[in-house]
Design an enzyme around this catalytic site. Structure first.
Site, short mmCIF file in Angstrom:
data_model
loop_
_atom_site.label_atom_id
_atom_site.label_comp_id
_atom_site.label_asym_id
_atom_site.label_seq_id
_atom_site.Cartn_x
_atom_site.Cartn_y
_atom_site.Cartn_z
N GLY A 1 0.94 -1.01 0.05
CA GLY A 1 0.33 0.08 0.38
C GLY A 1 0.80 1.15 0.19
CB VAL B 1 17.30 5.69 -1.27
CG1 VAL B 1 17.68 4.86 -2.39
CG2 VAL B 1 16.27 5.46 -0.15
CG ASP C 1 -2.09 -0.79 7.77
OD1 ASP C 1 -2.20 0.49 7.74
OD2 ASP C 1 -1.35 -1.71 7.33
NE ARG D 1 -2.44 -5.34 5.47
CZ ARG D 1 -2.71 -5.65 4.40
NH1 ARG D 1 -3.54 -6.20 4.37
NH2 ARG D 1 -2.72 -4.60 3.41
O1 F6P Z 1 -1.63 -1.41 4.79
C1 F6P Z 1 -2.01 -0.69 4.42
C2 F6P Z 1 -3.85 -0.57 3.60
O2 F6P Z 1 -3.80 0.68 3.42
C3 F6P Z 1 -3.87 -1.43 4.99
O3 F6P Z 1 -4.46 0.06 6.07
C4 F6P Z 1 -5.54 -1.44 4.38
O4 F6P Z 1 -6.28 -2.26 5.10
C5 F6P Z 1 -5.35 -1.98 3.19
O5 F6P Z 1 -3.36 -1.32 2.91
C6 F6P Z 1 -5.24 -1.97 1.37
O6 F6P Z 1 -5.05 -2.60 0.72
P1 F6P Z 1 -5.44 -2.41 -0.86
O7 F6P Z 1 -4.66 -0.81 -1.07
O8 F6P Z 1 -4.70 -3.38 -1.52
O9 F6P Z 1 -6.84 -2.80 -1.06
#
Ligand code: F6P
Length: 322
Positions: A11, A23, A127, A171
């Protein structure tokens, strides 16, 4: 000259661009050559590399998302996928890789380290669930976006004497909900680290109304079992006895967008630069910030582990919402 590559994975998170910039420029300052990999591990598999010079990362420190692109790449979790990625790195004579990403991404970098490839991880996920690091890149901005929503909802909640439930991302970790809930003076905070039943949430919202509040606000973490749907169902079934209306807002991906906060830009700059310094002497580690100091933790210890939110702070939030 050393030749390294950098990728952003999983994400996206506000501040990833500041990390890429640090970097790239940090490595160029060492006299190394730097390549950006497009779309995370997917780009390692499809051999999408681009050389990056100092000007290529100019004007990006203030933008959200990632200029390199990101992806979730289940293929990389398979041995055949990893073998292809390693072959592409070898063909291009890339000697080391910096992986900017969250939990799943650092499990990927741990698998490269296990295969003997020099890799350093930089913690970047809204997260904030990575072991070996206090606050990850992007989390501060996500908290502030959630907080802005809470502040706005409170206005309309007060005008209409309603209760509101706001669900924010994270998450399986409740960190964003906990911090935004405390900063927003929420009446209830529900986290995966401290579950509440819908009846308990409703009871606390009602108690806030009975204490004379014109509004009542619950902040619900995405991973909490008592999600906004469960809450709505409960309200639907008990509306009469509860005696006031509930509206819900799911912030979803809104929380991940937007301009990175100053704190995220500074953190990303420090961690990105530290990743390059670390690579000069060590690899197979996550470069994190613990109690204000840069520390390294073996990726083998980070992979598959989670850093939960500190639910002890919930007691404080509850007392102060009196
Ligand atoms: O890990 C970051 C996050 O935004 C979480 O908070 C969320 O559960 C998940 O990614 C959503 O994933 P995606 O963008 O693949 O739907």
């Amino acid at each position: 000259m050393k030749k390294i590559a950098v990728l952003t994975s999983g994400g996206d998170a506000p501040g990833m661009n500041a990390a890429i910039r640090a970097v790239v420029r940090g490595a160029l300052a060492q006299g190394w050559q730097v390549f950006g990999v497009r779309n995370g591990y997917a780009g390692l598999l499809s051999d999408e590399f681009q050389p990056l010079a100092a000007r290529d990362v100019g004007g990006i420190i203030q933008s959200g998302g990632t200029v390199l692109g990101s992806a979730r790449c289940p293929e990389f979790a398979e041995p055949a996928g990893r073998a292809r990625a390693l072959a592409n790195l070898a063909n291009r004579t890339i000697e080391a890789l910096v992986v900017v990403g969250g939990n799943g991404s650092q499990s990927g970098s741990a698998s490269l380290a296990r295969a003997g490839f020099p890799v350093v991880g930089v913690p970047s996920t809204i997260d904030n669930d990575l072991y070996g690091n206090d606050v990850s890149i992007g989390c501060d901005t996500a908290i502030n976006i959630t907080l802005e929503a809470i502040d706005r909802l409170r206005t309309t909640a007060s005008s209409h004497h309603r209760a509101f439930a706001v669900e924010t991302m994270g998450r399986n970790c409740g960190y964003i909900a906990l911090m935004a809930g405390i900063a927003g003076g929420a009446e209830v905070i529900a986290l995966p680290e401290h579950e509440l039943l819908p009846a308990a949430v409703a009871e606390r919202l009602l108690a806030a109304r009975q204490r004379g509040k014109t509004h009542a606000l619950a902040v619900i973490a995405e991973g909490a079992k008592c999600g906004v749907h469960e809450l709505m169902e409960y309200y639907g079934a008990h509306r009469k006895s509860i005696g006031f209306d509930l509206r819900v807002t799911r912030l979803g991906h809104v929380v991940r967008g937007g301009i990175p906060s100053a704190a995220d830009r500074v953190l990303a700059t420090r961690l990105g630069a530290a990743a390059v310094e670390t690579l000069a002497k060590q690899h197979g580690v996550l470069v994190g910030m613990v109690k204000g100091d840069i520390v390294t933790t073996p990726l083998a210890d980070v992979a598959g582990r989670m850093r939960p939110a500190d639910s002890k702070l919930l007691d404080l939030a509850r007392v102060l919402a009196m």
